[in-house]
Motif scaffolding. Structure first.
Motif, PDB file in Angstrom:
ATOM      1  N   GLU A 153       6.872   2.850  -2.308  1.00  0.00           N
ATOM      2  CA  GLU A 153       8.815   3.142  -1.889  1.00  0.00           C
ATOM      3  C   GLU A 153       9.140   4.688  -2.469  1.00  0.00           C
ATOM      4  O   GLU A 153       9.638   5.794  -2.097  1.00  0.00           O
ATOM      5  N   VAL A 154       8.664   5.366  -3.749  1.00  0.00           N
ATOM      6  CA  VAL A 154       8.456   5.998  -4.625  1.00  0.00           C
ATOM      7  C   VAL A 154       8.218   7.306  -3.756  1.00  0.00           C
ATOM      8  O   VAL A 154       8.889   8.459  -3.880  1.00  0.00           O
ATOM      9  N   LEU A 155       7.195   7.535  -3.231  1.00  0.00           N
ATOM     10  CA  LEU A 155       6.797   8.807  -2.748  1.00  0.00           C
ATOM     11  C   LEU A 155       7.525   8.913  -1.679  1.00  0.00           C
ATOM     12  O   LEU A 155       7.795   9.536  -0.816  1.00  0.00           O
ATOM     13  N   TRP A 156       7.954   7.739  -0.248  1.00  0.00           N
ATOM     14  CA  TRP A 156       8.748   8.079   0.439  1.00  0.00           C
ATOM     15  C   TRP A 156      10.567   8.339   0.192  1.00  0.00           C
ATOM     16  O   TRP A 156      10.999   9.147   1.010  1.00  0.00           O
ATOM     17  N   ALA A 211       6.170  -0.493  -3.935  1.00  0.00           N
ATOM     18  CA  ALA A 211       6.380   0.049  -5.262  1.00  0.00           C
ATOM     19  C   ALA A 211       6.246   1.373  -4.929  1.00  0.00           C
ATOM     20  O   ALA A 211       7.298   2.836  -4.926  1.00  0.00           O
ATOM     21  N   ASP A 212       4.938   1.681  -5.336  1.00  0.00           N
ATOM     22  CA  ASP A 212       4.232   3.268  -5.777  1.00  0.00           C
ATOM     23  C   ASP A 212       4.302   4.189  -4.065  1.00  0.00           C
ATOM     24  O   ASP A 212       4.933   4.961  -3.874  1.00  0.00           O
ATOM     25  N   LEU A 235       1.491   6.289   2.964  1.00  0.00           N
ATOM     26  CA  LEU A 235       1.092   5.672   4.009  1.00  0.00           C
ATOM     27  C   LEU A 235      -0.296   5.174   3.882  1.00  0.00           C
ATOM     28  O   LEU A 235      -0.412   3.372   4.247  1.00  0.00           O
ATOM     29  N   LEU A 236      -1.742   5.391   3.119  1.00  0.00           N
ATOM     30  CA  LEU A 236      -2.647   4.604   2.225  1.00  0.00           C
ATOM     31  C   LEU A 236      -1.877   3.474   1.378  1.00  0.00           C
ATOM     32  O   LEU A 236      -2.213   2.389   0.854  1.00  0.00           O
ATOM     33  N   LEU A 237      -1.437   3.232   0.065  1.00  0.00           N
ATOM     34  CA  LEU A 237      -0.440   2.753  -0.309  1.00  0.00           C
ATOM     35  C   LEU A 237       0.698   1.448   0.292  1.00  0.00           C
ATOM     36  O   LEU A 237       0.167   0.234  -0.423  1.00  0.00           O
ATOM     37  N   TYR A 238       1.230   2.081   1.109  1.00  0.00           N
ATOM     38  CA  TYR A 238       1.698   0.854   2.318  1.00  0.00           C
ATOM     39  C   TYR A 238       0.774  -0.364   3.146  1.00  0.00           C
ATOM     40  O   TYR A 238       0.717  -1.271   2.822  1.00  0.00           O
ATOM     41  N   SER A 239      -0.857   0.658   2.813  1.00  0.00           N
ATOM     42  CA  SER A 239      -1.646  -0.499   3.839  1.00  0.00           C
ATOM     43  C   SER A 239      -2.258  -1.128   3.143  1.00  0.00           C
ATOM     44  O   SER A 239      -3.179  -2.331   2.881  1.00  0.00           O
ATOM     45  N   GLU A 240      -2.321  -0.925   1.801  1.00  0.00           N
ATOM     46  CA  GLU A 240      -2.351  -1.732   0.142  1.00  0.00           C
ATOM     47  C   GLU A 240      -1.547  -2.376   0.326  1.00  0.00           C
ATOM     48  O   GLU A 240      -1.639  -3.264  -1.069  1.00  0.00           O
ATOM     49  N   GLN A 241      -0.504  -2.892   0.277  1.00  0.00           N
ATOM     50  CA  GLN A 241       1.021  -3.618  -0.117  1.00  0.00           C
ATOM     51  C   GLN A 241       0.851  -2.833  -0.854  1.00  0.00           C
ATOM     52  O   GLN A 241       1.949  -3.803  -1.351  1.00  0.00           O
ATOM     53  N   ASN A 242       1.604  -2.371  -1.844  1.00  0.00           N
ATOM     54  CA  ASN A 242       1.659  -1.411  -2.995  1.00  0.00           C
ATOM     55  C   ASN A 242       2.473  -0.613  -2.504  1.00  0.00           C
ATOM     56  O   ASN A 242       2.855   0.708  -2.122  1.00  0.00           O
ATOM     57  N   LEU A 293       9.583  -1.459   4.014  1.00  0.00           N
ATOM     58  CA  LEU A 293       9.018  -1.552   3.191  1.00  0.00           C
ATOM     59  C   LEU A 293       9.814  -2.601   2.346  1.00  0.00           C
ATOM     60  O   LEU A 293       9.833  -4.005   1.632  1.00  0.00           O
ATOM     61  N   ALA A 294      11.646  -2.278   2.548  1.00  0.00           N
ATOM     62  CA  ALA A 294      12.838  -3.552   2.389  1.00  0.00           C
ATOM     63  C   ALA A 294      12.386  -5.107   2.675  1.00  0.00           C
ATOM     64  O   ALA A 294      12.297  -5.464   1.871  1.00  0.00           O
TER      65      ALA A 294
END
Length: 735
Positions: free
Chosen positions: A692-695, A689-690, A680-687, A714-715
């Motif tokens: 997506e790997v976790l989810w 790719a990373d 979720l933190l990576l998602y809020s930072e618009q990262n 993400l897609a």
């Protein structure tokens, strides 16, 4: 049918009456220029035109506007300029390659010859020899003749103006318009006088066209007259005459059709191109866009040779003015300070490309009349039988279909059809039936309440009897926690059961659920169908009310699981529930009428609790709480779910899923929680790719709908990035 008529006769009669009034208003609008419907149609016309401008077909027609602007007046001098300067400007334009030049300017008075002024003012002081020399010099200083000579062998259109007053200034041009009937019997607009150009200019001009505008009653220029009748001749507009010269046509042919005592105009042919018109010889103006949608060149730049000649190569040039005090500014659908000369340019482009012009056919009003009659009958007869939701959906559907159909006719079929009366009919009949249904439903509810009031016991009677000093039923505002819960898929479940089975199932469900809420010091607000609403911290103060509410939610889920197994063993369907909790400021008190009262809570915080329960289905979880609830539950673990704006709220709300304490003992689930929070933190930072790997890893292990939901987002965001100012908030349009 007879029973239906007796039940709804008044609303059907009122609906038919409303439809008839609107049909009559539409008929009267055909014959009245000041009709309110026409004015409203004009507003809708403007909105539709500006809405579809981005989708207007583009052309490569080289139309240029030479503007006698403030810069020109400062550099050259005030207007009117000497005809010699105008001739010089014309020479510059033709040398640069302009194919046709049209003047949205009238040269109605001859320019004074300075030699003649000297001869008249100093006649007594001049000798015979000096007088003769000056007379020989006069032709060389004749600006009108100089301008007239520059018109020779050039495709130049001069403008003139028709007026209703009986006056004649200047010389009317020769008309190149051929009628297939007598001009005096045509339906073209008729004028009594004119202001034209001087004879010497008129005689040397290749063409001349009127510059009259055709404003609607509200003053907006939406259509342009191509033809005007004066005495027994029909004359073309400036744009139409420019189109004739551009098409290298020797004449214009007007086609008419007989109608009673006159011959109505149906079209004009320019060269090999036919343009459909209304019966007055007018067309709707196919505006390219707002002011200055065409290239503009300052007239002073033309005079000084400071123009990119590639811009004027084979161009059609319209000369006009926007200078203060001389500005020919009009109110149009695309701007209220729109240069009149650019109106001519738009009309010209439409004449060269007739596919740009929308037509308003003579049968448009008849079609709208038929539509109003048929739709009015159908709505009047069917709408009284619909419920409020069906009525709102039907009215909205008809409204969208009408708007969509009208837009399709405009954009695809190039037809301009009146819209106001149709929208008023749909909105009026829908509102009329909604009001009728509201009062009917209110009367029905009043009858039902009078029957069942005696079966409803007073709420909180035990608390009031045992501790009357600590309980106040007066309305007040305080911080509370509210819980909403309902059975998933209850509608489809109820359809599978008989009335007796459904009643038994609900009774078996509500009893332990209510007991659980009471055990956690909650107050039952109401049951609505399968929905349970409860709150904490009223009427008595409850310490740690948010935590108690969450624990009650856990207990309700556990009770539901046990009940579901029992139902299946008894041959009933399995059940599941969703729970939503919010904590915040709420209004609480004894509310109602003198016949029936209820102790309940109201406010935005209550509504948010209801929205959270609804969102459990969307996120594939059973339990959701707000951030304000989480902040007061220090002894409970939560999983972050999303940051959202729910329907009816303007501020973003962080939502969480409470995690059962027994699950925290599983180390794999603890790792999964940490991995989800990191994603979720990576998602809020618009990262993307990373995250997506976790989810993707979590989804592979647990097949959780929440993880698949974020993978879908993400897609989407990979294809449609939200921008640098994105705050991670997701807006829910549904409740």
């Amino acid at each position: 049918m007879l029973k239906y008529w007796r039940r709804h006769q008044w609303i059907v009669f009122c609906s038919l009456l409303f439809s008839a009034v609107l049909v009559l208003a539409q008929l009267s609008a055909v014959y009245s220029e000041q009709s309110l419907l026409k004015r409203l149609d004009g507003i809708l016309y403007d909105s539709r035109l500006t809405l579809t401008l981005p989708y207007r077909a583009a052309t490569d027609l080289p139309v240029v506007i030479v503007d006698i602007d403030e810069k020109s007046l400062q550099q050259v001098g005030r207007w009117p300029w000497s005809r010699q300067l105008v001739a010089q400007m014309l020479e510059q334009l033709t040398e640069a390659g302009a194919s046709v030049v049209a003047f949205d300017v009238i040269f109605s008075e001859p320019e004074r010859n300075p030699v003649q002024q000297v001869l008249q003012g100093a006649k007594q002081q001049l000798s015979a020899g000096m007088t003769e020399e000056l007379q020989q010099l006069a032709p060389a200083l004749d600006a009108d003749q100089h301008f007239a000579n520059s018109l020779e062998n050039k495709d130049v259109v001069l403008g003139f103006l028709f007026q209703q007053e009986q006056l004649a200034i200047g010389q009317l041009p020769e008309s190149y318009v051929l009628m297939d009937t007598e001009a005096s019997q045509s339906s073209a607009s008729h004028f009594e006088g004119y202001v034209a150009n001087t004879a010497v200019l008129q005689q040397h001009s290749s063409g001349t066209g009127f510059i009259n505008s055709s404003p609607d009653p509200d003053g907006f220029i939406r259509q342009a007259a191509l033809l005007i009748r004066y005495q027994d001749q029909v004359y073309p507009s400036l744009a139409l005459e420019a189109a004739r010269l551009y098409a290298l046509a020797n004449e214009l042919t007007v086609e008419t059709a007989p109608l009673e005592q006159i011959n109505t105009i149906v079209g004009v042919t320019v060269g090999n191109t036919r343009i459909n018109t209304d019966l007055y010889g007018r067309v709707l103006i196919p505006y390219r866009g707002p002011a200055r949608s065409f290239p503009y060149i300052s007239a002073s730049d033309v005079l000084h040779g400071q123009v990119d000649k590639t811009l004027l190569k084979d161009a059609i040039v319209f000369v006009g003015t926007s200078a203060v005090g001389h500005a020919d500014l009009r109110s149009t659908p695309v701007g209220v300070q729109y240069p009149g000369v650019e109106v001519h340019a738009n009309v010209f482009e439409g004449l060269i490309y007739p596919e740009l012009i929308h037509s308003h056919p003579d049968w448009a009003e008849a079609l709208v009349f038929l539509f109003l009659v048929v739709l009015g009958l159908l709505m009047s007869l069917t709408f009284p039988a619909l419920g409020p939701v069906s009525l709102a959906l039907s009215g909205s559907g008809l409204l969208l279909l009408t708007l969509g159909g009208n837009l399709y006719c405009w954009q695809v079929l190039k037809l301009d059809l009146p819209l106001t009366s149709s929208l008023l009919l749909i909105l009026g009949l829908t509102l009329l039936n909604l009001i009728y249904g509201f009062f009917g439903a209110s009367q029905q509810k009043a009858r039902i309440k009078s029957i069942f009031d005696q079966y409803v016991p007073p709420a909180h009677i035990d608390e009031m009897l045992n501790h009357p000093e600590s309980v106040s039923l007066d309305g007040k505002r305080k911080e509370m926690s509210v819980l909403f819960s309902d059975i998933r898929g209850f509608t489809s479940l109820s359809e599978k059961l008989s009335a007796t089975e459904l009643k038994s199932l609900l009774n078996r469900y509500f009893s332990p659920i209510t007991k659980t809420i009471f055990e956690h010091q909650g107050t039952i607000d109401k049951y609505v169908g399968d929905m349970v609403m409860a709150f904490w911290n009223a009427p008595l103060d409850v310490k740690d009310h948010a935590e108690l509410a969450v624990k009650a939610g856990f207990s309700m889920l556990k009770v539901t699981d046990e009940l579901s197994k029992s139902f299946v063993s008894d041959g009933l369907p399995a059940i599941d529930i969703g729970v939503g909790i919010n904590t915040g400021e709420m209004n609480v008190g004894d509310m109602g009428s003198e016949y029936r009262r209820a102790y309940t809570v109201l406010g935005d915080a209550v509504n948010l609790g209801s929205r959270l329960e609804s969102l459990t289905k969307y996120y594939g979880v059973r339990f959701l709480v707000s951030q304000s609830t989480v902040q007061q539950c220090q002894n409970i673990i939560f999983r972050s779910v999303d940051k959202v704006k729910v329907k009816g709220k303007t501020e973003a709300v962080a939502i969480y899923e409470p995690v059962d304490a027994s699950l925290v003992l599983n180390p794999d689930l603890v790792v999964a929680l940490q991995q989800h929070e990191q994603a979720l933190l990576l998602y809020s930072e618009q990262n993307w790719a990373d995250a997506e790997v976790l989810w993707a890893s979590l989804h592979q292990r647990y097949s959780d709908k929440l993880y698949s939901l974020y993978l879908e987002r993400l897609a989407h965001y990979r294809q449609h990035p939200p921008g640098a100012d994105w705050d991670g908030v997701y807006t829910h349009a549904e409740k």
